[in-house]
Design a protein around this motif. Sequence first.
Motif, PDB file in Angstrom:
ATOM      1  N   ALA A  54      49.847  44.055  12.438  1.00 17.24           N
ATOM      2  CA  ALA A  54      49.776  45.603  12.355  1.00 17.24           C
ATOM      3  C   ALA A  54      48.396  45.855  12.251  1.00 17.24           C
ATOM      4  CB  ALA A  54      50.274  45.916  10.866  1.00 17.24           C
ATOM      5  N   TYR A  55      47.854  46.966  12.940  1.00  9.91           N
ATOM      6  CA  TYR A  55      46.550  47.355  13.133  1.00  9.91           C
ATOM      7  C   TYR A  55      46.219  48.519  12.229  1.00  9.91           C
ATOM      8  CZ  TYR A  55      46.517  43.933  17.304  1.00  9.91           C
ATOM      9  OH  TYR A  55      46.426  42.831  17.818  1.00  9.91           O
ATOM     10  N   SER A  56      44.774  48.712  11.994  1.00 10.69           N
ATOM     11  CA  SER A  56      44.630  49.896  11.387  1.00 10.69           C
ATOM     12  C   SER A  56      44.216  50.926  12.369  1.00 10.69           C
ATOM     13  CB  SER A  56      43.372  49.406  10.382  1.00 10.69           C
ATOM     14  OG  SER A  56      42.269  49.282  11.209  1.00 10.69           O
ATOM     15  N   MET A  57      44.046  52.157  11.794  1.00 11.08           N
ATOM     16  CA  MET A  57      43.719  53.147  12.522  1.00 11.08           C
ATOM     17  C   MET A  57      42.383  53.187  13.057  1.00 11.08           C
ATOM     18  SD  MET A  57      46.206  55.479  12.983  1.00 11.08           S
ATOM     19  CE  MET A  57      45.259  56.571  13.914  1.00 11.08           C
ATOM     20  N   ASN A  58      41.389  52.576  12.661  1.00  4.90           N
ATOM     21  CA  ASN A  58      40.181  52.213  13.028  1.00  4.90           C
ATOM     22  C   ASN A  58      40.110  51.139  13.859  1.00  4.90           C
ATOM     23  OD1 ASN A  58      38.748  53.759  10.885  1.00  4.90           O
ATOM     24  ND2 ASN A  58      38.500  52.064   9.744  1.00  4.90           N
ATOM     25  N   ASP A  59      41.028  50.430  14.338  1.00  9.85           N
ATOM     26  CA  ASP A  59      41.322  49.279  14.936  1.00  9.85           C
ATOM     27  C   ASP A  59      41.913  49.998  16.348  1.00  9.85           C
ATOM     28  OD1 ASP A  59      40.430  47.138  13.928  1.00  9.85           O
ATOM     29  OD2 ASP A  59      42.374  46.526  13.011  1.00  9.85           O
ATOM     30  N   LEU A  60      42.778  50.965  16.350  1.00 11.30           N
ATOM     31  CA  LEU A  60      43.332  51.795  17.212  1.00 11.30           C
ATOM     32  C   LEU A  60      42.459  52.800  17.845  1.00 11.30           C
ATOM     33  CD1 LEU A  60      45.711  52.561  18.940  1.00 11.30           C
ATOM     34  CD2 LEU A  60      46.368  54.444  16.844  1.00 11.30           C
ATOM     35  N   ILE A  61      41.614  53.483  17.193  1.00 12.54           N
ATOM     36  CA  ILE A  61      40.483  54.387  17.628  1.00 12.54           C
ATOM     37  C   ILE A  61      39.582  53.472  18.342  1.00 12.54           C
ATOM     38  CG2 ILE A  61      38.695  55.925  17.127  1.00 12.54           C
ATOM     39  CD1 ILE A  61      40.486  56.962  14.733  1.00 12.54           C
ATOM     40  N   GLY A  62      38.970  52.553  17.767  1.00 12.57           N
ATOM     41  CA  GLY A  62      37.754  51.518  18.483  1.00 12.57           C
ATOM     42  C   GLY A  62      38.469  51.096  19.835  1.00 12.57           C
ATOM     43  N   THR A  63      39.757  50.837  20.018  1.00 12.28           N
ATOM     44  CA  THR A  63      40.295  50.084  21.098  1.00 12.28           C
ATOM     45  C   THR A  63      40.082  51.284  22.305  1.00 12.28           C
ATOM     46  OG1 THR A  63      41.846  48.643  19.815  1.00 12.28           O
ATOM     47  CG2 THR A  63      42.332  48.826  22.052  1.00 12.28           C
ATOM     48  N   VAL A  64      40.759  52.341  21.933  1.00  9.36           N
ATOM     49  CA  VAL A  64      40.954  53.410  22.752  1.00  9.36           C
ATOM     50  C   VAL A  64      39.495  53.968  23.267  1.00  9.36           C
ATOM     51  CG1 VAL A  64      41.437  55.824  23.041  1.00  9.36           C
ATOM     52  CG2 VAL A  64      42.887  54.375  21.854  1.00  9.36           C
ATOM     53  N   TRP A  65      38.289  53.672  22.600  1.00  7.86           N
ATOM     54  CA  TRP A  65      36.960  53.857  23.134  1.00  7.86           C
ATOM     55  C   TRP A  65      36.298  52.633  23.575  1.00  7.86           C
ATOM     56  CZ3 TRP A  65      35.324  58.679  23.732  1.00  7.86           C
ATOM     57  CH2 TRP A  65      36.002  59.690  22.923  1.00  7.86           C
ATOM     58  N   GLY A  66      36.974  51.709  23.816  1.00 13.14           N
ATOM     59  CA  GLY A  66      36.523  50.582  24.558  1.00 13.14           C
ATOM     60  C   GLY A  66      35.877  49.479  23.702  1.00 13.14           C
ATOM     61  N   GLN A  67      36.196  49.607  22.265  1.00 16.77           N
ATOM     62  CA  GLN A  67      35.620  48.641  21.414  1.00 16.77           C
ATOM     63  C   GLN A  67      36.383  47.660  21.003  1.00 16.77           C
ATOM     64  OE1 GLN A  67      34.120  51.132  18.521  1.00 16.77           O
ATOM     65  NE2 GLN A  67      32.665  52.208  19.353  1.00 16.77           N
ATOM     66  N   GLY A  68      36.336  46.696  19.997  1.00 15.80           N
ATOM     67  CA  GLY A  68      37.184  45.793  19.610  1.00 15.80           C
ATOM     68  C   GLY A  68      37.471  44.551  20.392  1.00 15.80           C
ATOM     69  N   ASP A  69      37.915  43.540  19.839  1.00 20.06           N
ATOM     70  CA  ASP A  69      38.018  42.266  20.718  1.00 20.06           C
ATOM     71  C   ASP A  69      39.080  42.245  21.761  1.00 20.06           C
ATOM     72  OD1 ASP A  69      40.790  40.834  19.623  1.00 20.06           O
ATOM     73  OD2 ASP A  69      39.805  41.933  18.061  1.00 20.06           O
ATOM     74  N   GLU A  70      39.068  41.343  22.695  1.00 15.76           N
ATOM     75  CA  GLU A  70      39.723  41.208  23.796  1.00 15.76           C
ATOM     76  C   GLU A  70      41.227  41.271  23.479  1.00 15.76           C
ATOM     77  OE1 GLU A  70      40.410  38.783  28.042  1.00 15.76           O
ATOM     78  OE2 GLU A  70      38.602  38.177  26.645  1.00 15.76           O
ATOM     79  N   GLY A  71      41.743  40.208  22.402  1.00 16.54           N
ATOM     80  CA  GLY A  71      43.006  40.312  22.074  1.00 16.54           C
ATOM     81  C   GLY A  71      43.693  41.538  21.558  1.00 16.54           C
ATOM     82  N   THR A  72      42.987  42.484  20.722  1.00 14.10           N
ATOM     83  CA  THR A  72      43.361  43.698  20.442  1.00 14.10           C
ATOM     84  C   THR A  72      43.432  44.619  21.235  1.00 14.10           C
ATOM     85  OG1 THR A  72      42.061  43.151  18.127  1.00 14.10           O
ATOM     86  CG2 THR A  72      42.884  45.549  18.585  1.00 14.10           C
ATOM     87  N   ARG A  73      42.741  44.677  22.273  1.00 20.05           N
ATOM     88  CA  ARG A  73      42.618  45.494  23.432  1.00 20.05           C
ATOM     89  C   ARG A  73      43.759  45.220  24.296  1.00 20.05           C
ATOM     90  NH1 ARG A  73      36.995  44.663  23.808  1.00 20.05           N
ATOM     91  NH2 ARG A  73      37.406  43.405  25.684  1.00 20.05           N
ATOM     92  N   PHE A  74      44.187  43.837  24.692  1.00 19.78           N
ATOM     93  CA  PHE A  74      45.311  43.658  25.331  1.00 19.78           C
ATOM     94  C   PHE A  74      46.636  43.874  24.655  1.00 19.78           C
ATOM     95  CE2 PHE A  74      48.613  40.466  26.327  1.00 19.78           C
ATOM     96  CZ  PHE A  74      48.853  40.774  27.706  1.00 19.78           C
ATOM     97  N   VAL A  75      46.866  43.672  23.342  1.00 14.20           N
ATOM     98  CA  VAL A  75      48.042  43.937  22.664  1.00 14.20           C
ATOM     99  C   VAL A  75      48.312  45.566  22.647  1.00 14.20           C
ATOM    100  CG1 VAL A  75      49.250  44.190  20.524  1.00 14.20           C
ATOM    101  CG2 VAL A  75      47.870  42.031  21.209  1.00 14.20           C
ATOM    102  N   ILE A  76      47.233  46.370  22.329  1.00 14.81           N
ATOM    103  CA  ILE A  76      47.328  48.006  22.007  1.00 14.81           C
ATOM    104  C   ILE A  76      47.600  48.424  23.468  1.00 14.81           C
ATOM    105  CG2 ILE A  76      46.178  50.021  21.491  1.00 14.81           C
ATOM    106  CD1 ILE A  76      45.279  48.460  19.006  1.00 14.81           C
ATOM    107  N   LEU A  77      46.600  48.211  24.446  1.00 13.71           N
ATOM    108  CA  LEU A  77      46.462  48.805  25.722  1.00 13.71           C
ATOM    109  C   LEU A  77      47.353  48.251  26.920  1.00 13.71           C
ATOM    110  CD1 LEU A  77      42.456  49.248  26.059  1.00 13.71           C
ATOM    111  CD2 LEU A  77      44.137  50.827  25.113  1.00 13.71           C
ATOM    112  N   GLN A  78      47.848  47.247  26.658  1.00 14.81           N
ATOM    113  CA  GLN A  78      48.518  46.559  27.961  1.00 14.81           C
ATOM    114  C   GLN A  78      50.032  46.394  27.469  1.00 14.81           C
ATOM    115  OE1 GLN A  78      47.379  46.557  30.865  1.00 14.81           O
ATOM    116  NE2 GLN A  78      45.482  47.265  30.110  1.00 14.81           N
TER     117      GLN A  78
END
Length: 352
Positions: A54-78
């Motif tokens: 589970a991710y927090s809303m901060n993790d989600l918002i950060g990922t959408v704006w191109g922030q966060g670690d590579e693993g989080t970006r892969f899980v959420i975006l891909q």
Amino acid sequence: MVAYSLHDSHRHDTMTDLQRIRRAQAIRSLAVTILLVILLFGLTLADLVLGHRAYSMNDLIGTVWGQGDEGTRFVILQLRMPRTLIGCVAGLAFGMAGIGFQHLLRNMMASPDIIGITAGANTAAIFGIVVLGLSGMPLVCLAVMGGLLTALLVMALAWRGSFDPTRLILIGIGVAAGFNALGSWLMIRSDQWDIQTATRWLTGSLADAQWTDLPILATATLLGAMLLLALDRNVSTLQLGQEMAAGLGVRVSRVQFQVIIVGVLLLAVATATTGPISFVSFLSGPIAAVLVGRGASALIQSGLVGGCLVLGSDIVAQHLPTTQVPVGIITSIVGGPVLIAIMVLMTRRQEL
């Protein structure tokens, strides 16, 4: 003079009552739309942040704006975002196609599946999987072609100067039965791996959703929604009966043909992308009609209900069972009781 004044006053009061009713319907329709949009947005966020991790809303918002670690970006975006967006858009398409056919057939308990479109798309997909070995976009295109060709076949057989709803339904049932039998025969003659792939597709699943599937689905859904909204007034008039609609200036056969083609486009593209997710097209229209009340168009609301049904069922499918199951299984389990409840509610309303 007094009689004329009384008559004029009565007519004024009647017009005022009609305006009050229409204003109340518009307010209720707007309120339902806003609530459904909020619910759909909340389900979208829940589908993105919930999972094995589970991710927090901060993790989600950060990922959408191109922030966060590579693993989080892969899980959420891909992994999660394509699944969520395709489920949302496919639900919108299923819902709007469903109520379009229900208005055309003048029966809110009718399903667009009964005229064979889904069966044609399914059979084409099974043929592509077990015979041609297709997957991805080629399989989607073949399924869309199967649905469109099936619709053209049913319309050609049902056409007798106009589309009589009863004749269209009966011919559609026969064509669907034939295609279902052909699909079953292809499944029997295929190997185990192809059977598993075809079964997962036929159940209705978002597990294989990819970004490449979204542009065609979103474009077809947007185009179909715009066309159905443009036809909505004439379709509402058709519910008064073909003779009455023709007397009011509606070109009955033309409107029927246009609604069928647009509905087929929506249903075929959505089915080709996610598989036939059961009960979404069937239930979205009646649920939306109950929410907005009598006399109001529920086209947009039906699409929103479809999106909520798919995303809500997808969340349950991923997290409630011990192992993930296709979303179509959850909609099938939920669909029966909900359908019974809606039928009881609509029957009671008609008796009042």
